[in-house]
Design a protein around this motif. Structure first.
Motif, PDB file in Angstrom:
ATOM      1  N   GLU A 163       2.809   1.206  16.235  1.00 53.69           N
ATOM      2  CA  GLU A 163       3.035   2.320  15.336  1.00 53.69           C
ATOM      3  C   GLU A 163       2.977   3.648  16.092  1.00 53.69           C
ATOM      4  O   GLU A 163       3.767   4.553  15.849  1.00 53.69           O
ATOM      5  CB  GLU A 163       1.976   2.276  14.216  1.00 53.69           C
ATOM      6  CG  GLU A 163       2.523   2.699  12.902  1.00 53.69           C
ATOM      7  CD  GLU A 163       1.583   2.391  11.750  1.00 53.69           C
ATOM      8  OE1 GLU A 163       1.676   1.282  11.203  1.00 53.69           O
ATOM      9  OE2 GLU A 163       0.752   3.248  11.401  1.00 53.69           O
ATOM     10  N   LYS A 313      -9.362  -9.472  14.155  1.00 58.56           N
ATOM     11  CA  LYS A 313      -9.018  -8.161  14.686  1.00 58.56           C
ATOM     12  C   LYS A 313      -9.134  -7.069  13.633  1.00 58.56           C
ATOM     13  O   LYS A 313      -8.950  -7.322  12.443  1.00 58.56           O
ATOM     14  CB  LYS A 313      -7.627  -8.147  15.301  1.00 58.56           C
ATOM     15  CG  LYS A 313      -6.468  -8.351  14.350  1.00 58.56           C
ATOM     16  CD  LYS A 313      -5.133  -8.271  15.081  1.00 58.56           C
ATOM     17  CE  LYS A 313      -4.780  -9.536  15.832  1.00 58.56           C
ATOM     18  NZ  LYS A 313      -3.419  -9.608  16.337  1.00 58.56           N
ATOM     19  N   LEU A 315      -7.586  -3.160  13.425  1.00 61.86           N
ATOM     20  CA  LEU A 315      -6.810  -2.107  14.064  1.00 61.86           C
ATOM     21  C   LEU A 315      -6.877  -0.833  13.232  1.00 61.86           C
ATOM     22  O   LEU A 315      -6.844  -0.883  12.007  1.00 61.86           O
ATOM     23  CB  LEU A 315      -5.338  -2.517  14.195  1.00 61.86           C
ATOM     24  CG  LEU A 315      -5.017  -3.677  15.136  1.00 61.86           C
ATOM     25  CD1 LEU A 315      -3.504  -3.858  15.247  1.00 61.86           C
ATOM     26  CD2 LEU A 315      -5.607  -3.443  16.522  1.00 61.86           C
TER      27      LEU A 315
ATOM     28  N   PHE B 147       1.450  -5.599   4.115  1.00 60.52           N
ATOM     29  CA  PHE B 147       1.307  -4.547   5.118  1.00 60.52           C
ATOM     30  C   PHE B 147       2.299  -3.429   4.833  1.00 60.52           C
ATOM     31  O   PHE B 147       3.454  -3.678   4.513  1.00 60.52           O
ATOM     32  CB  PHE B 147       1.573  -5.124   6.511  1.00 60.52           C
ATOM     33  CG  PHE B 147       1.472  -4.112   7.610  1.00 60.52           C
ATOM     34  CD1 PHE B 147       0.253  -3.515   7.915  1.00 60.52           C
ATOM     35  CD2 PHE B 147       2.594  -3.735   8.343  1.00 60.52           C
ATOM     36  CE1 PHE B 147       0.152  -2.567   8.937  1.00 60.52           C
ATOM     37  CE2 PHE B 147       2.499  -2.796   9.371  1.00 60.52           C
ATOM     38  CZ  PHE B 147       1.275  -2.218   9.660  1.00 60.52           C
ATOM     39  N   VAL B 148       1.827  -2.189   4.918  1.00 58.00           N
ATOM     40  CA  VAL B 148       2.710  -1.037   4.770  1.00 58.00           C
ATOM     41  C   VAL B 148       2.660  -0.250   6.079  1.00 58.00           C
ATOM     42  O   VAL B 148       1.592   0.117   6.566  1.00 58.00           O
ATOM     43  CB  VAL B 148       2.279  -0.152   3.571  1.00 58.00           C
ATOM     44  CG1 VAL B 148       3.024   1.171   3.583  1.00 58.00           C
ATOM     45  CG2 VAL B 148       2.541  -0.893   2.270  1.00 58.00           C
ATOM     46  N   LYS B 150       2.854   2.615   8.733  1.00 59.83           N
ATOM     47  CA  LYS B 150       2.668   4.062   8.976  1.00 59.83           C
ATOM     48  C   LYS B 150       2.023   4.894   7.864  1.00 59.83           C
ATOM     49  O   LYS B 150       1.994   6.112   7.979  1.00 59.83           O
ATOM     50  CB  LYS B 150       4.000   4.717   9.375  1.00 59.83           C
ATOM     51  CG  LYS B 150       4.427   4.369  10.790  1.00 59.83           C
ATOM     52  CD  LYS B 150       5.618   5.210  11.226  1.00 59.83           C
ATOM     53  CE  LYS B 150       6.071   4.810  12.629  1.00 59.83           C
ATOM     54  NZ  LYS B 150       7.305   5.474  13.038  1.00 59.83           N
ATOM     55  N   ASN B 151       1.556   4.314   6.802  1.00 61.74           N
ATOM     56  CA  ASN B 151       0.849   5.135   5.816  1.00 61.74           C
ATOM     57  C   ASN B 151      -0.663   5.040   6.065  1.00 61.74           C
ATOM     58  O   ASN B 151      -1.264   3.982   5.860  1.00 61.74           O
ATOM     59  CB  ASN B 151       1.179   4.693   4.389  1.00 61.74           C
ATOM     60  CG  ASN B 151       0.546   5.622   3.361  1.00 61.74           C
ATOM     61  OD1 ASN B 151      -0.415   6.344   3.668  1.00 61.74           O
ATOM     62  ND2 ASN B 151       1.074   5.623   2.153  1.00 61.74           N
ATOM     63  N   VAL B 154      -3.237   3.291   3.536  1.00 59.67           N
ATOM     64  CA  VAL B 154      -3.094   1.901   3.102  1.00 59.67           C
ATOM     65  C   VAL B 154      -3.538   0.940   4.203  1.00 59.67           C
ATOM     66  O   VAL B 154      -3.150   1.095   5.360  1.00 59.67           O
ATOM     67  CB  VAL B 154      -1.618   1.612   2.725  1.00 59.67           C
ATOM     68  CG1 VAL B 154      -1.456   0.173   2.246  1.00 59.67           C
ATOM     69  CG2 VAL B 154      -1.137   2.576   1.645  1.00 59.67           C
ATOM     70  N   ALA B 155      -4.343  -0.026   3.862  1.00 61.01           N
ATOM     71  CA  ALA B 155      -4.824  -1.011   4.833  1.00 61.01           C
ATOM     72  C   ALA B 155      -4.421  -2.427   4.399  1.00 61.01           C
ATOM     73  O   ALA B 155      -4.222  -2.695   3.212  1.00 61.01           O
ATOM     74  CB  ALA B 155      -6.342  -0.945   4.945  1.00 61.01           C
ATOM     75  N   SER B 310      -8.651   5.607   8.984  1.00 61.83           N
ATOM     76  CA  SER B 310      -7.425   4.855   8.693  1.00 61.83           C
ATOM     77  C   SER B 310      -7.425   3.453   9.270  1.00 61.83           C
ATOM     78  O   SER B 310      -6.823   3.198  10.314  1.00 61.83           O
ATOM     79  CB  SER B 310      -6.213   5.613   9.232  1.00 61.83           C
ATOM     80  OG  SER B 310      -6.025   6.779   8.504  1.00 61.83           O
ATOM     81  N   ILE B 311      -8.039   2.530   8.569  1.00 57.02           N
ATOM     82  CA  ILE B 311      -7.918   1.128   8.935  1.00 57.02           C
ATOM     83  C   ILE B 311      -6.467   0.720   8.700  1.00 57.02           C
ATOM     84  O   ILE B 311      -5.903   0.989   7.642  1.00 57.02           O
ATOM     85  CB  ILE B 311      -8.831   0.248   8.033  1.00 57.02           C
ATOM     86  CG1 ILE B 311     -10.300   0.591   8.245  1.00 57.02           C
ATOM     87  CG2 ILE B 311      -8.540  -1.231   8.261  1.00 57.02           C
ATOM     88  CD1 ILE B 311     -10.969  -0.123   9.374  1.00 57.02           C
ATOM     89  N   SER B 312      -5.852   0.093   9.702  1.00 57.44           N
ATOM     90  CA  SER B 312      -4.489  -0.388   9.545  1.00 57.44           C
ATOM     91  C   SER B 312      -4.519  -1.843   9.074  1.00 57.44           C
ATOM     92  O   SER B 312      -3.838  -2.233   8.136  1.00 57.44           O
ATOM     93  CB  SER B 312      -3.747  -0.282  10.873  1.00 57.44           C
ATOM     94  OG  SER B 312      -2.541  -0.984  10.834  1.00 57.44           O
ATOM     95  N   LYS B 313      -5.284  -2.672   9.782  1.00 57.69           N
ATOM     96  CA  LYS B 313      -5.420  -4.055   9.336  1.00 57.69           C
ATOM     97  C   LYS B 313      -6.734  -4.671   9.785  1.00 57.69           C
ATOM     98  O   LYS B 313      -7.273  -4.304  10.833  1.00 57.69           O
ATOM     99  CB  LYS B 313      -4.246  -4.900   9.816  1.00 57.69           C
ATOM    100  CG  LYS B 313      -4.131  -5.109  11.293  1.00 57.69           C
ATOM    101  CD  LYS B 313      -2.955  -6.041  11.629  1.00 57.69           C
ATOM    102  CE  LYS B 313      -1.614  -5.323  11.586  1.00 57.69           C
ATOM    103  NZ  LYS B 313      -0.495  -6.081  12.158  1.00 57.69           N
ATOM    104  N   THR B 314      -7.232  -5.570   8.979  1.00 56.12           N
ATOM    105  CA  THR B 314      -8.374  -6.394   9.348  1.00 56.12           C
ATOM    106  C   THR B 314      -7.998  -7.838   9.056  1.00 56.12           C
ATOM    107  O   THR B 314      -7.665  -8.176   7.921  1.00 56.12           O
ATOM    108  CB  THR B 314      -9.625  -6.016   8.535  1.00 56.12           C
ATOM    109  OG1 THR B 314     -10.014  -4.690   8.883  1.00 56.12           O
ATOM    110  CG2 THR B 314     -10.791  -6.950   8.867  1.00 56.12           C
TER     111      THR B 314
END
Lengths: 332, 332
Positions: A163, A313, A315, B147-148, B150-151, B154-155, B310-314
């Motif tokens: 990203e 993970k 991120l 998953f979204v 670049k926002n 949203v995680a 800003s958590i992107s993913k877990t």
């Protein structure tokens, strides 16, 4: 080692307030208590409780990374980790390591012998002796910017490189750039490979052609720039994306030496947003990693692993920081 | 609504202990207090504090998923989320939704009008009206299995599908299987696409050939199996990997109807490890998702977003649960 009085002076509160905050008294608000604890960690204060409970300790191993001064990349990662661990009464020992050190003793042995309940590994390279051992470790281990496949005791924490790089490429494309160079660190690291793949993917996604002669791997230090920037300029690059801010500082310097103006002749983008990036000439457009939060996430993942919740993970999103080192492309 | 006495009976402690636990008295241990709070949430007890602080509330939107009975896939996700949110004094409202409901009102408008500070969205399909709106939402939103890009508000929370599917394929390969079929849910979901890609990648990584006629998309219900299993058997499949456990239950039933023994003639692997999977005939080998932990991670990610981290993913690791539905391949 800081005293209670020094913490009180720094925060502008009374000694008794600091003392109450450190001891969890309920007449101090949660927010103030948290600030007192965070400041105590930052200033190196050690509570009596921490001195006693020496068996509850974690290790933060760090390699290939500066972390001792506030402007260093690792500084906030280490601090964020220590602050978060302190809230759960963990003592954290920070241990700089080398491949040679790792070769002397197995990871699990070192951990058990020294009584660590878990570890956070920061800055490790792919070929490090301990990295292979982590495939089977039974010890809770969080990794910054490294991933181990299928071991439920190991978690990966980092920033989404794809990203971040994509936002940089999109920004340059909107400014009309077509000849975009990529100056990255050494390929012996997972994150370098990630960012390189992200560069190729993103260029393709935005219909831009990669010139393989304009993708280079040096080291993550400013001095690397001089080995590659002249060739990039020679081939007509109008923009250079860098794998970290230190490389970008080197690019700025090298452009000056070559009498190329930034951003009029060449746009430059970094990665990390180190404190100094706001005050370079010109101030650097870059992709920010929230380093203190990464340190805290490292602790949270480790905490989960120690409680047998297998985080694979976590991120964080990168943030794009637009400053003055990027501008419209000029046809050359 | 449960009473304090009912909670006390369930836990085998006194009413005053439960009362102390709910009120945060310090003479109850942290662990017991946590158990009391978790049980109170599970049994639907509402504290006076929760009744008063109606403004602090989160919404859990759920679609395409059963969650009301303890054996349902969504049950533990919802419970884990509510338990974790309760610790921070949030009130959680669970709202089943449909695409039609989403089409009536914009996501942000609905959230603001109803005074929700954030939301956890579970079971949404890619083409749902709100999914597109989430690309720009300013409201803290955690997504299960979506998953979204670049926002920063949203995680994404989920289980690593690649690792799960790869473990299943590796297991079957070690048992000598070569003709492996994959029965998946409908393609209009991110996680279905993930698992399908994982199947192709993993087969290739292990040197196994995919027969495209043995990869099928039905729906995530047992009834879908009868539409595809006869053809799989016809083409000589010795193993069937399923996109979820419900499909695997259907496969077991269909194999019985076709007079194929599991695991002697055909091996079957599920995904999820629902409670019932331990007691099917034969007990199902499957890939476990830690659903209560996923719910808790959903809250933790949402909590981070609400605090501008800003958590992107877990992602959690899947666990491979070997039971009795897989065995050595027989040459046919």
């Amino acid at each position: 080692m800081a005293t209670i009085k020094e913490i009180a002076d720094r925060l502008g509160v009374s000694i008794s307030t600091v003392s109450k905050g450190l001891n969890g008294a309920t007449d101090v608000s949660i927010e103030l208590r948290q600030t007192i604890l965070d400041t105590a960690v930052e200033m190196g204060y050690v509570t009596k409780r921490m001195k006693k409970e020496e068996h509850r300790k974690l290790c933060l191993f760090i390699e290939n990374m500066k972390y001792e001064a506030a402007g260093d990349f690792g500084y906030d990662i280490v601090l964020g980790f220590r602050q978060a661990a302190f809230r759960d009464n963990w003592r954290v020992e920070v241990l700089p390591v080398t491949p040679g050190f790792q070769a002397q003793e197995k990871y699990d042995t070192f951990m058990l012998k020294n009584g660590y309940s878990g570890a956070f590994l920061v800055g490790f390279a792919l070929q490090d002796p301990w990295m292979e051992q982590l495939q089977d470790t039974g010890i809770a281990t969080a990794l910054f910017d490294n991933f181990v496949w299928k071991n439920p005791n190991v978690a990966y924490i980092g920033t989404d490189s794809f990203e971040g790089i994509d936002t940089a490429i999109l920004h340059l494309q909107e400014l009309g750039h077509k000849k975009i160079a990529f100056l990255n660190g050494s390929l012996h690291s997972m994150i370098t490979e990630c960012r390189q793949e992200a560069f190729y993917d993103s260029m393709e996604a935005h219909g831009l052609k990669v010139d393989p002669e304009m993708v280079a791997n040096g080291y993550y230090v400013a001095e690397s720039a001089k080995d590659f920037v002249p060739a990039f300029v020679e081939r007509g690059a109008t923009a250079i994306v860098c794998g970290n801010d230190l490389l970008a500082y080197g690019v700025l310097k090298e452009c000056e030496r070559l009498h190329k103006r930034v951003p009029e002749d060449i746009s430059v983008i970094g990665f990390d947003d180190l404190p100094m990036s706001a005050v370079t000439a010109p101030p650097l457009t870059t992709i920010r990693q929230e380093r203190a939060e990464l340190g805290k996430c490292g602790y949270m993942a480790l905490h989960s692993l120690m409680n047998h919740v297998s985080i694979s993970k976590t991120l964080l999103r990168p943030a794009f920081i637009k400053r003055k080192s990027t501008a419209k492309a000029v046809d050359r």
